[in-house]
Design an enzyme around this catalytic site. Structure first.
Site, short mmCIF file in Angstrom:
data_model
loop_
_atom_site.label_atom_id
_atom_site.label_comp_id
_atom_site.label_asym_id
_atom_site.label_seq_id
_atom_site.Cartn_x
_atom_site.Cartn_y
_atom_site.Cartn_z
N TYR A 1 -19.10 -21.89 -29.35
CA TYR A 1 -18.80 -20.64 -28.65
C TYR A 1 -17.77 -19.80 -29.42
CZ TYR A 1 -17.40 -17.67 -24.66
OH TYR A 1 -17.11 -16.62 -23.83
N ASP B 1 -34.98 -11.13 -22.65
CA ASP B 1 -34.32 -12.27 -23.29
C ASP B 1 -33.72 -11.78 -24.60
OD1 ASP B 1 -33.59 -14.54 -24.63
OD2 ASP B 1 -35.55 -15.53 -24.49
N GLY C 1 -27.15 -9.07 -19.82
CA GLY C 1 -26.52 -9.99 -18.87
C GLY C 1 -25.90 -9.20 -17.72
N ASN D 1 -23.26 -7.95 -23.61
CA ASN D 1 -22.44 -8.82 -22.75
C ASN D 1 -23.05 -10.20 -22.53
OD1 ASN D 1 -20.56 -9.37 -20.24
ND2 ASN D 1 -22.67 -9.57 -19.49
P1 NDP Z 1 -22.26 -15.26 -16.66
O1 NDP Z 1 -22.87 -16.55 -17.04
O2 NDP Z 1 -21.77 -15.06 -15.25
O3 NDP Z 1 -23.22 -14.05 -17.03
C1 NDP Z 1 -23.89 -13.99 -18.25
C2 NDP Z 1 -25.23 -13.37 -18.01
O4 NDP Z 1 -25.96 -13.33 -19.26
C3 NDP Z 1 -26.08 -14.18 -17.01
O5 NDP Z 1 -26.70 -13.32 -16.10
C4 NDP Z 1 -27.08 -14.85 -17.93
O6 NDP Z 1 -28.33 -15.14 -17.33
C5 NDP Z 1 -27.27 -13.79 -18.99
N1 NDP Z 1 -27.93 -14.35 -20.16
C6 NDP Z 1 -27.71 -15.53 -20.77
N2 NDP Z 1 -28.59 -15.72 -21.77
C7 NDP Z 1 -29.38 -14.62 -21.79
C8 NDP Z 1 -30.48 -14.23 -22.58
N3 NDP Z 1 -30.96 -15.00 -23.58
N4 NDP Z 1 -31.07 -13.05 -22.34
C9 NDP Z 1 -30.62 -12.26 -21.32
N5 NDP Z 1 -29.59 -12.58 -20.53
C10 NDP Z 1 -28.98 -13.75 -20.76
O7 NDP Z 1 -21.04 -15.03 -17.70
P2 NDP Z 1 -19.75 -14.11 -17.61
O8 NDP Z 1 -19.98 -12.92 -16.78
O9 NDP Z 1 -18.61 -14.99 -17.33
O10 NDP Z 1 -19.63 -13.68 -19.16
C11 NDP Z 1 -20.09 -12.45 -19.66
C12 NDP Z 1 -19.61 -12.31 -21.09
O11 NDP Z 1 -18.19 -12.39 -21.15
C13 NDP Z 1 -20.14 -13.42 -22.02
O12 NDP Z 1 -20.43 -12.88 -23.29
C14 NDP Z 1 -18.97 -14.38 -22.10
O13 NDP Z 1 -18.99 -15.11 -23.29
C15 NDP Z 1 -17.80 -13.39 -22.06
N6 NDP Z 1 -16.53 -13.98 -21.64
C16 NDP Z 1 -16.39 -14.57 -20.40
C17 NDP Z 1 -15.18 -15.10 -20.01
C18 NDP Z 1 -14.95 -15.72 -18.68
O14 NDP Z 1 -13.84 -16.22 -18.42
N7 NDP Z 1 -15.92 -15.70 -17.76
C19 NDP Z 1 -14.03 -15.10 -20.93
C20 NDP Z 1 -14.29 -14.47 -22.19
C21 NDP Z 1 -15.50 -13.94 -22.51
P3 NDP Z 1 -28.61 -16.60 -16.70
O15 NDP Z 1 -27.66 -16.72 -15.58
O16 NDP Z 1 -30.02 -16.55 -16.31
O17 NDP Z 1 -28.33 -17.58 -17.81
#
Ligand code: NDP
Length: 248
Positions: free
Chosen positions: A155, A63, A13, A90
């Site tokens: 989640y 993925d 990610g 991540n």
């Molecule tokens: P984003 O949605 O901005 O980024 C997550 C990324 O992961 C996206 O680029 C998404 O791609 C990618 N992704 C999702 N599914 C897959 C997959 N199957 N294979 C490869 N890539 C994938 O999220 P955040 O940056 O906010 O979050 C990052 C991490 O931090 C996550 O684990 C989240 O749970 C955690 N987190 C976030 C918080 C927040 O306040 N934002 C708080 C606490 C934890 P696509 O866009 O194409 O789906």
């Protein structure tokens, strides 16, 4: 010498949000970073605005829910760079709903990405780490994995599961000099959370002793610490980065 010079890092990610901030932070300290993501930038598209860091960060489509996809991209990385020193799990998704309304699909999508995805990436990428006798793995959890949250049974279960996974794998891999930890952010400012109304944000901040949400860099600082030699005697831990919202 920069902390991550000559280190090869993988951030899932890693093309946006917190993952991109982590990729940039590791690269700024010398790592060569592979940013794995579902959707990657078009060829020629500027995705890392800092021209000095851009050459150090390579986006690759993958993925995390697919063994086949992760094995393929891992083989490519090993072909190009010969090793994987750092893995940051991540990638994550939300599909929020109250239990009464939560569908099986919403449950499965979140568990498959946030928990099974970490299992897949870790299983595949610890292979080279084991033969190298070196590895640093940081899993990105969430404060709700410890607190729970109404509307996020899927989640918060995935993030709670990640804590058990982190501790188990840390016990299995310690003797191979592979350290496994979890960073659990609170509320982080990202395009996703920017969509909340001012009232929703204010209601959240009232419970945070530091009276602000985290910037992605607050999270990447903690991740960089755990991925570095400064944390060489730390494994199986959950580092909460939440402005004091939860004190464990
Ligand atoms: P984003 O949605 O901005 O980024 C997550 C990324 O992961 C996206 O680029 C998404 O791609 C990618 N992704 C999702 N599914 C897959 C997959 N199957 N294979 C490869 N890539 C994938 O999220 P955040 O940056 O906010 O979050 C990052 C991490 O931090 C996550 O684990 C989240 O749970 C955690 N987190 C976030 C918080 C927040 O306040 N934002 C708080 C606490 C934890 P696509 O866009 O194409 O789906």
């Amino acid at each position: 010498m920069k902390r991550f010079e000559e280190k090869i890092a993988v951030v899932t990610g890693g093309c946006r949000g917190i993952g991109k901030a982590i990729a940039m932070r590791l690269a700024s300290e010398g790592a060569k970073v592979y940013a794995l993501d579902y959707k990657i930038p078009e060829p020629g598209e500027v995705f890392i605005e800092d021209a000095a860091l851009a050459p150090l960060i390579t986006p690759k489509q993958a993925d995390v829910t697919s063994f086949e996809s992760i094995q393929k991209v891992t083989d490519e990385i090993l072909e190009e760079s010969k090793r994987i020193d750092i893995l940051i799990n991540n990638a994550g998704v939300t599909r929020d709903n109250l239990l009464m309304r939560m569908s099986e699909l919403e449950w499965d999508q979140v568990i498959n990405t946030n928990l099974k995805g970490v299992f897949i990436c870790t299983k595949v990428m610890t292979k080279p780490m084991m033969s190298q006798r070196y590895g640093r793995i940081v899993n990105i959890g969430s404060v709700v994995g410890s607190m729970g949250n109404a509307g996020q049974a899927n989640y918060s279960s995935s993030k709670a599961g990640l804590i058990g996974f982190t501790k188990s794998i840390a016990r299995e891999l310690g003797s191979r000099n592979i350290l496994v930890n979890c960073v659990a952010p609170g509320y982080v400012r990202t395009p996703m959370t920017d969509q909340l109304t001012d009232e929703q944000k204010a209601a959240f901040i009232v419970n945070i002793p530091l009276k602000r949400v985290a910037e992605p860099e607050d999270i990447s600082n903690a991740v960089a610490f755990l991925a570095s030699e400064d944390a060489s005697y730390i494994t199986g831990q959950v580092l909460h980065v939440n402005g004091g919202l939860l004190m464990d």
